[in-house]
Design a protein around this motif. Structure first.
Motif, PDB file in Angstrom:
ATOM      1  N   ARG A 168       0.860  -1.192   0.000  1.00 56.01           N
ATOM      2  CA  ARG A 168       0.000   0.000   0.000  1.00 56.01           C
ATOM      3  C   ARG A 168       0.897   1.243   0.000  1.00 56.01           C
ATOM      4  O   ARG A 168       2.102   1.136   0.234  1.00 56.01           O
ATOM      5  CB  ARG A 168      -0.889   0.000   1.244  1.00 56.01           C
ATOM      6  N   GLU A 169       0.310   2.372  -0.228  1.00 54.18           N
ATOM      7  CA  GLU A 169       1.072   3.629  -0.257  1.00 54.18           C
ATOM      8  C   GLU A 169       1.914   3.785   1.004  1.00 54.18           C
ATOM      9  O   GLU A 169       3.074   4.176   0.935  1.00 54.18           O
ATOM     10  CB  GLU A 169       0.112   4.816  -0.424  1.00 54.18           C
ATOM     11  N   GLU A 170       1.353   3.461   2.155  1.00 53.74           N
ATOM     12  CA  GLU A 170       2.074   3.643   3.410  1.00 53.74           C
ATOM     13  C   GLU A 170       3.240   2.654   3.591  1.00 53.74           C
ATOM     14  O   GLU A 170       4.040   2.797   4.508  1.00 53.74           O
ATOM     15  CB  GLU A 170       1.137   3.584   4.621  1.00 53.74           C
TER      16      GLU A 170
ATOM     17  N   ARG B 121       3.806   3.016  -7.509  1.00 49.89           N
ATOM     18  CA  ARG B 121       2.536   3.762  -7.481  1.00 49.89           C
ATOM     19  C   ARG B 121       1.660   3.425  -8.690  1.00 49.89           C
ATOM     20  O   ARG B 121       0.435   3.379  -8.583  1.00 49.89           O
ATOM     21  CB  ARG B 121       2.805   5.248  -7.399  1.00 49.89           C
TER      22      ARG B 121
ATOM     23  N   LEU C  37      -0.053   0.385  -7.734  1.00 48.60           N
ATOM     24  CA  LEU C  37      -1.094   0.704  -6.751  1.00 48.60           C
ATOM     25  C   LEU C  37      -2.337   1.269  -7.428  1.00 48.60           C
ATOM     26  O   LEU C  37      -3.456   1.002  -6.999  1.00 48.60           O
ATOM     27  CB  LEU C  37      -0.574   1.722  -5.729  1.00 48.60           C
TER      28      LEU C  37
ATOM     29  N   LEU D  83       5.490   2.142   1.086  1.00 45.80           N
ATOM     30  CA  LEU D  83       6.532   2.474   0.120  1.00 45.80           C
ATOM     31  C   LEU D  83       7.860   2.861   0.778  1.00 45.80           C
ATOM     32  O   LEU D  83       8.923   2.585   0.223  1.00 45.80           O
ATOM     33  CB  LEU D  83       6.060   3.570  -0.831  1.00 45.80           C
TER      34      LEU D  83
END
Length: 154
Positions: A5-7, A42, A45, A9
């Motif tokens: 997830r983005e968190e 990203r 994602l 990265l």
């Protein structure tokens, strides 16, 4: 294994950087910038159902990131089916030999099966004998194909 997830990265990037460094040293190519690696993550994602996913393996006790895998979705004309390509697999040196690589491969296989893929495919460097032993252990079938690449900007 969790889907990146983005968190994630900030902990994924050092793993991906170590992975590219390994192939830079053995393959003699110039690795992408951190910005390019993050842009790739990203993009996955943004379109996981279309492009692919990255999986992150963490130590269950400490939460430390110990490895990752990247799967891309594509098709194979030779099998007339959807296939998954495990393009990247990396486990930190401290976690090697722990079975983590095998668990990451199994997680990739499960994601491919859930997506309706006929197979999970991957390549590795000819001299990456440690990885080849893992791939043999999990039941991977060796191929006699030779991988080529051609830059599109020549």
């Amino acid at each position: 294994m969790t889907t990146v997830r983005e968190e994630d990265l900030d902990v994924l990037l050092p793993l991906v950087r170590a992975y590219t460094r390994f192939y830079e040293e053995t393959g003699g190519f110039t690795p992408p910038t951190d910005e390019a690696l993050l842009a790739l993550s990203r993009a996955l994602l943004d379109r996981p159902d279309h492009d692919g996913v990255q999986l992150l393996a963490r130590d269950p006790s400490t939460g430390e990131a110990l490895g990752f895998a990247t799967i891309y979705w594509t098709f194979s004309t030779l099998s007339a089916a959807r296939v998954a390509v495990m393009n990247d697999l990396y486990v930190t040196p401290a976690a090697r030999g722990s079975g983590l690589a095998e668990r990451l491969i199994e997680a990739c296989r499960e994601r491919a099966l859930a997506r309706g893929c006929a197979s999970l495919q991957w390549t590795t460097a000819l001299d990456n004998h440690r990885a080849q032993r893992v791939y043999d252990r999990v039941g991977g079938t060796r191929s006699e194909w030779l991988h080529y690449a051609l830059p599109t900007d020549r």
